[in-house]
Scaffold this active site. Structure first.
Site, PDB file in Angstrom:
ATOM      1  N   VAL A   3       0.845  -1.193   0.000  1.00 13.85           N
ATOM      2  CA  VAL A   3       0.000   0.000   0.000  1.00 13.85           C
ATOM      3  C   VAL A   3       0.881   1.243   0.000  1.00 13.85           C
ATOM      4  CG1 VAL A   3      -1.605   1.338   1.421  1.00 13.85           C
ATOM      5  CG2 VAL A   3      -1.951  -1.106   1.128  1.00 13.85           C
ATOM      6  N   CYS A  50      -3.694  -9.532   5.076  1.00 13.29           N
ATOM      7  CA  CYS A  50      -3.661  -8.223   5.747  1.00 13.29           C
ATOM      8  C   CYS A  50      -4.309  -8.329   7.136  1.00 13.29           C
ATOM      9  CB  CYS A  50      -4.371  -7.167   4.911  1.00 13.29           C
ATOM     10  SG  CYS A  50      -4.299  -5.555   5.704  1.00 13.29           S
ATOM     11  N   GLY A  69       8.526 -12.709   3.161  1.00 17.52           N
ATOM     12  CA  GLY A  69       8.737 -12.435   4.591  1.00 17.52           C
ATOM     13  C   GLY A  69      10.200 -12.414   4.980  1.00 17.52           C
ATOM     14  N   LYS A 122      -2.423 -14.541  -1.758  1.00 14.39           N
ATOM     15  CA  LYS A 122      -1.279 -14.327  -0.854  1.00 14.39           C
ATOM     16  C   LYS A 122      -1.790 -14.523   0.561  1.00 14.39           C
ATOM     17  CE  LYS A 122       2.172 -10.769   0.346  1.00 14.39           C
ATOM     18  NZ  LYS A 122       1.634 -10.030   1.494  1.00 14.39           N
TER      19      LYS A 122
HETATM   20  C1  FNR Z   1       2.758  -4.427   3.004  1.00 15.21           C
HETATM   21  N1  FNR Z   1       2.217  -5.698   2.831  1.00 15.21           N
HETATM   22  C2  FNR Z   1       1.109  -5.866   2.021  1.00 15.21           C
HETATM   23  N2  FNR Z   1       0.667  -7.133   1.728  1.00 15.21           N
HETATM   24  C3  FNR Z   1      -0.344  -7.314   0.855  1.00 15.21           C
HETATM   25  O1  FNR Z   1      -0.698  -8.461   0.576  1.00 15.21           O
HETATM   26  N3  FNR Z   1      -0.961  -6.233   0.269  1.00 15.21           N
HETATM   27  C4  FNR Z   1      -0.586  -4.947   0.526  1.00 15.21           C
HETATM   28  O2  FNR Z   1      -1.136  -4.001  -0.057  1.00 15.21           O
HETATM   29  C5  FNR Z   1       0.457  -4.741   1.461  1.00 15.21           C
HETATM   30  N4  FNR Z   1       0.883  -3.479   1.807  1.00 15.21           N
HETATM   31  C6  FNR Z   1       2.063  -3.299   2.482  1.00 15.21           C
HETATM   32  C7  FNR Z   1       2.605  -2.020   2.619  1.00 15.21           C
HETATM   33  C8  FNR Z   1       3.846  -1.838   3.207  1.00 15.21           C
HETATM   34  C9  FNR Z   1       4.432  -0.467   3.298  1.00 15.21           C
HETATM   35  C10 FNR Z   1       4.548  -2.965   3.715  1.00 15.21           C
HETATM   36  C11 FNR Z   1       5.896  -2.805   4.369  1.00 15.21           C
HETATM   37  C12 FNR Z   1       4.004  -4.233   3.636  1.00 15.21           C
HETATM   38  C13 FNR Z   1       2.932  -6.895   3.326  1.00 15.21           C
HETATM   39  C14 FNR Z   1       4.050  -7.263   2.349  1.00 15.21           C
HETATM   40  O3  FNR Z   1       3.570  -7.538   1.064  1.00 15.21           O
HETATM   41  C15 FNR Z   1       4.846  -8.485   2.860  1.00 15.21           C
HETATM   42  O4  FNR Z   1       3.987  -9.566   3.003  1.00 15.21           O
HETATM   43  C16 FNR Z   1       5.544  -8.237   4.200  1.00 15.21           C
HETATM   44  O5  FNR Z   1       6.125  -6.955   4.277  1.00 15.21           O
HETATM   45  C17 FNR Z   1       6.646  -9.296   4.431  1.00 15.21           C
HETATM   46  O6  FNR Z   1       7.585  -9.280   3.353  1.00 15.21           O
HETATM   47  P1  FNR Z   1       9.047  -8.614   3.512  1.00 15.21           P
HETATM   48  O7  FNR Z   1       8.842  -7.181   3.884  1.00 15.21           O
HETATM   49  O8  FNR Z   1       9.747  -9.341   4.630  1.00 15.21           O
HETATM   50  O9  FNR Z   1       9.713  -8.805   2.196  1.00 15.21           O
END
Ligand code: FNR
Length: 325
Positions: free
Chosen positions: A20, A114, A213, A153
């Site tokens: 987001v 989420c 993750g 997801k």
């Molecule tokens: C997210 N994440 C997320 N997941 C998702 O399915 N839809 C979304 O819109 C969002 N938005 C979002 C915004 C921001 C700023 C962050 C940091 C995270 C979760 C993201 O896709 C992911 O699952 C987690 O951050 C874990 O992955 P990483 O950060 O360890 O690579």
């Protein structure tokens, strides 16, 4: 068989995760330039997107809500590689949204991870994880209703057995892949990622599993992407925060400095927002002013600024001639 031709394949890929306010079009184009194979858009709630109309501009295609907010902006450059992620708890509304976007995206993903209240109170995001019948209804409706691949997801559940049982049910709906964020819905980024859960999932299904993750614990460099993939026993890897901090993490030749990345980012912001700004001459003047400050004074991109300014002013003159304010 015909349905499978030219479809995005999720095996052995690196992906920009949905984020987001981060995963907007300029960021996605940057990630693709740097080497990501697939890019996910930020999650878009079906309730806001199902009534969108499509507005085609010079460089972009916009999905615009009745209140004129652009809910999703895309362009031809990412067409075969962008995944539209939606938040939904309603199979029929999900299908309306999926049909609306399917010609402009490579795949449609459903957010089932989420943990934020704005998702879960409507039964969306991680709330779906405790309602497998709803999951099956949404995913089957999408798989049967659109011609593009459908994915989801998820987060892991509190036991390995429950997680594996859920993904086996998900696989039966006909989805093309599952992205697994290796944390439970109560866990936060400071908690270690459970690679063993992702591995168990990957071993229990035959569709590609996309490991997610790893940004805090494992992935700091391009080489670490492969380390995370191997540790999770998955086919593919999806990065969120590592790519948010520096999207050139996808670059095989090594990451660029943040300053270099910001220059590239500004170019894409300019390319993909000019068409929106030129709808109003006053907004266009503001955009020229902001660009002058950013490009000339902050990033020393005077040539780029002068060239873009000339292009925008030519469009402004054309608009004024046509009397379109
Ligand atoms: C997210 N994440 C997320 N997941 C998702 O399915 N839809 C979304 O819109 C969002 N938005 C979002 C915004 C921001 C700023 C962050 C940091 C995270 C979760 C993201 O896709 C992911 O699952 C987690 O951050 C874990 O992955 P990483 O950060 O360890 O690579």
């Amino acid at each position: 068989m015909l349905k499978m031709m030219g479809r995005l394949c999720f095996a052995h890929k690196t992906a920009l995760a949905p984020m987001v306010r981060v995963g907007t079009l300029p960021m996605r184009l940057l990630a693709l330039d740097y080497g990501a194979d697939i890019v996910y858009c930020e999650v878009r709630m079906d309730i806001y997107t199902h009534t969108c109309h499509i507005s085609v501009h010079l460089n972009t295609v916009d999905f615009v809500a009745p209140d004129e907010r652009v809910m999703f902006r895309t362009c031809s450059k990412e067409k075969g590689r962008v995944v539209f992620q939606m938040g939904t708890a309603d199979p029929e509304r999900a299908l309306v949204v999926a049909k609306l976007v399917e010609n402009d995206v490579a795949a449609v993903d459903v957010n089932m991870g989420c943990p934020k209240e704005y998702s879960t109170k409507g039964g969306m995001g991680s709330a779906l994880l405790s309602d497998p019948e709803k999951i099956e209804a949404i995913l089957s409706t999408l798989v049967n209703g659109i011609s593009k691949p459908v994915t989801c997801k998820i987060r892991i559940l509190s036991t390995l057995e429950d997680t594996v049982n859920l993904v086996k049910r998900i696989e039966k709906t006909g989805v093309a892949a599952i992205a697994v964020h290796g944390r439970m819905k109560e866990e936060r980024p400071r908690h270690p990622v459970h690679c063993d859960y992702i591995q168990a999932v990957a071993e229990s299904v035959s569709i590609p599993v996309i490991a997610n993750g790893g940004s805090s614990d494992i992935v700091k460099t391009f080489e670490d992407i492969e380390k995370f993939r191997a540790a999770a026993g998955a086919s593919s890897v999806m990065l969120a925060r590592a790519a948010m901090w520096n999207p050139s993490i996808f670059r095989q030749q090594g990451a660029l400095s943040v300053e270099e990345v910001m220059e590239d980012y500004i170019r894409y912001v300019s390319d993909t927002t000019a068409a929106y700004f030129i709808r109003s001459v006053s907004l266009l003047c503001m955009s020229v002013f902001c660009m002058s400050v950013l490009c000339s004074e902050v990033f020393g991109m005077t040539d780029f600024y002068n060239k873009t300014k000339a292009e925008l002013e030519a469009r402004k003159a054309a608009l004024q001639t046509n009397g379109d304010q």
